[in-house]
Design a protein around this motif. Structure first.
Motif, mmCIF file in Angstrom:
data_model
loop_
_atom_site.group_PDB
_atom_site.id
_atom_site.type_symbol
_atom_site.label_atom_id
_atom_site.label_comp_id
_atom_site.label_asym_id
_atom_site.label_seq_id
_atom_site.Cartn_x
_atom_site.Cartn_y
_atom_site.Cartn_z
ATOM 1 N N SER A 151 38.544 24.722 47.640
ATOM 2 C CA SER A 151 37.869 23.433 47.843
ATOM 3 C C SER A 151 36.373 23.618 48.055
ATOM 4 C CB SER A 151 38.488 22.712 49.039
ATOM 5 O OG SER A 151 39.852 22.433 48.816
ATOM 6 N N THR B 296 34.745 24.741 44.578
ATOM 7 C CA THR B 296 34.713 23.685 43.565
ATOM 8 C C THR B 296 33.869 22.481 43.981
ATOM 9 O OG1 THR B 296 36.784 22.815 44.496
ATOM 10 C CG2 THR B 296 36.945 24.321 42.608
ATOM 11 N N SER B 297 33.251 22.530 45.128
ATOM 12 C CA SER B 297 32.382 21.423 45.555
ATOM 13 C C SER B 297 30.934 21.613 45.139
ATOM 14 C CB SER B 297 32.459 21.257 47.076
ATOM 15 O OG SER B 297 31.970 22.413 47.741
ATOM 16 N N GLU C 281 28.486 19.980 39.183
ATOM 17 C CA GLU C 281 29.341 19.039 38.480
ATOM 18 C C GLU C 281 30.482 19.740 37.746
ATOM 19 O OE1 GLU C 281 30.650 15.347 37.484
ATOM 20 O OE2 GLU C 281 28.980 15.868 38.826
ATOM 21 N N ARG D 178 33.160 20.796 40.214
ATOM 22 C CA ARG D 178 33.919 19.647 40.716
ATOM 23 C C ARG D 178 34.934 19.182 39.668
ATOM 24 N NH1 ARG D 178 29.012 18.175 43.438
ATOM 25 N NH2 ARG D 178 28.263 17.058 41.576
ATOM 26 N N THR D 179 34.566 19.266 38.414
ATOM 27 C CA THR D 179 35.519 18.921 37.359
ATOM 28 C C THR D 179 36.696 19.891 37.333
ATOM 29 O OG1 THR D 179 33.704 18.012 36.039
ATOM 30 C CG2 THR D 179 35.775 18.500 34.901
ATOM 31 N N GLY E 219 37.733 21.554 39.929
ATOM 32 C CA GLY E 219 38.495 21.298 41.150
ATOM 33 C C GLY E 219 39.472 20.152 41.015
ATOM 34 N N GLU E 220 39.171 19.196 40.157
ATOM 35 C CA GLU E 220 40.100 18.085 39.952
ATOM 36 C C GLU E 220 41.409 18.531 39.318
ATOM 37 O OE1 GLU E 220 38.044 15.243 37.629
ATOM 38 O OE2 GLU E 220 36.638 14.652 39.226
ATOM 39 N N ASP F 112 42.641 21.839 42.562
ATOM 40 C CA ASP F 112 42.625 21.598 44.005
ATOM 41 C C ASP F 112 43.888 20.838 44.395
ATOM 42 O OD1 ASP F 112 42.131 20.895 46.669
ATOM 43 O OD2 ASP F 112 39.972 20.743 46.336
#
Length: 308
Positions: free
Chosen positions: A243, A246-247, A250, A253-254, A256-257, A260
């Motif tokens: 988490s 992946t924060s 951009e 974060r993609t 991580g979706e 995660d």
């Protein structure tokens, strides 16, 4: 002159020692039965020796049934102090969480869904640990040698452990729903606000499925590491590390979706899963459930089980 013939001496002049003389009809200590001499009276030898028709038939046993494996694994979970106190702690935390929601929301209408969501927080942390202990207790309690000797088919033992973990997970979920309903009714009676009992079936099914999958992930980690501290630490800290990583940015974060656990499971609790949400859920759980389970089965089947 001819010598008179001894009636006890066979013809042909053969002489036998006293202990090897043939039995004669009417002898008090021998009786011919089917060509087999009977023992003397008072002898300890049996009259007829009985042997099994085929060597090995007497020691043949039936395989252990799955029901017996299930009962044994359930007994292990209840009898061990770690499993017993973990179940007690989970029940206490569910009650505390529900009471805290009731006290904090005393000025508003109580909602049954909020109590269920509050009860799901301690279950989300402790049910995977319960799954880990279900598997790793074989090595922490040093019973692996006995277990896999009595049941050499190790995969059946793991399936029995999995079934026990799912059963306790289902019982914990039922207990959480019961406590949520009880605290909702108490809040309505004490604070005088009409309770909101509405909760979509998608949310109910999502909560049940998410908690059972959490137990399965714990079993997969326990099977992969086969060590209680390593499995618990890995389950708690690796998702947190993912988490955090992946924060940043951009692109991360993609990513991580899709990997995660918290992001992919949250719509399941809320009952708002879409087609893309199910795809992300499947990818994440292949990574966190299927991969550790496959690694664990390979390790278990290749590992040499020792007494210590």
């Amino acid at each position: 002159m001819s010598t008179p013939m001894n009636p006890n001496q066979p013809q042909g002049g053969a002489h036998y020692p006293p202990q090897q003389q043939p039995a004669m009809a009417g002898a008090p200590h021998m009786q011919a039965q089917g060509g087999q001499p009977a023992p003397q009276q008072g002898s300890a030898a049996p009259a007829h020796s009985r042997l099994p028709r085929r060597l090995g038939d007497e020691g043949r046993t039936s395989p252990v049934s799955f029901g017996r494996l299930f009962a044994v694994e359930m007994r292990k979970m209840i009898d061990t102090r770690a499993g017993k106190w973990l179940l007690i702690a989970m029940g206490v935390l569910i009650i505390i969480a529900s009471v805290a929601v009731m006290v904090n929301g005393r000025r508003t209408s109580p909602e049954f869904g909020n109590f269920v969501a509050a009860a799901g927080i301690p279950m989300g942390f402790l049910l995977p640990i319960l799954g880990i202990l279900t598997v790793t207790s074989e090595w922490s309690q040093r019973t692996a040698l006995v277990t896999f000797t009595l049941e050499p088919r190790r995969s059946r033992v793991v399936l029995a452990k999995w079934a026990v973990g799912l059963l306790f997970g289902a019982l914990s979920i039922a207990f959480a729903f019961a406590i949520g309903a009880l605290t909702t009714f108490i809040a309505q009676a004490v604070f005088g606000h009409d309770a909101n009992w509405s909760m979509s079936w998608g949310s109910v099914g999502g909560n049940v499925l998410a908690q059972l999958i959490a137990v399965s992930i714990g079993i997969a980690f326990g099977l992969a590491f086969q060590n209680t501290p390593a499995a618990i630490c890995s389950y708690l800290f690796i998702p947190i590390l993912v988490s955090i990583v992946t924060s940043f940015g951009e692109t991360m974060r993609t990513v991580g979706e899709w990997i995660d656990l918290n992001l992919t499971t949250q719509p399941l609790y809320e009952g708002t899963m879409s087609n893309e949400g199910w795809a992300k859920f499947a990818v994440a759980h292949v990574l966190w459930l299927v991969v550790p389970m496959v690694i664990g089965f390979i390790r278990l089947n290749k590992r040499e089980v020792k007494s210590s």
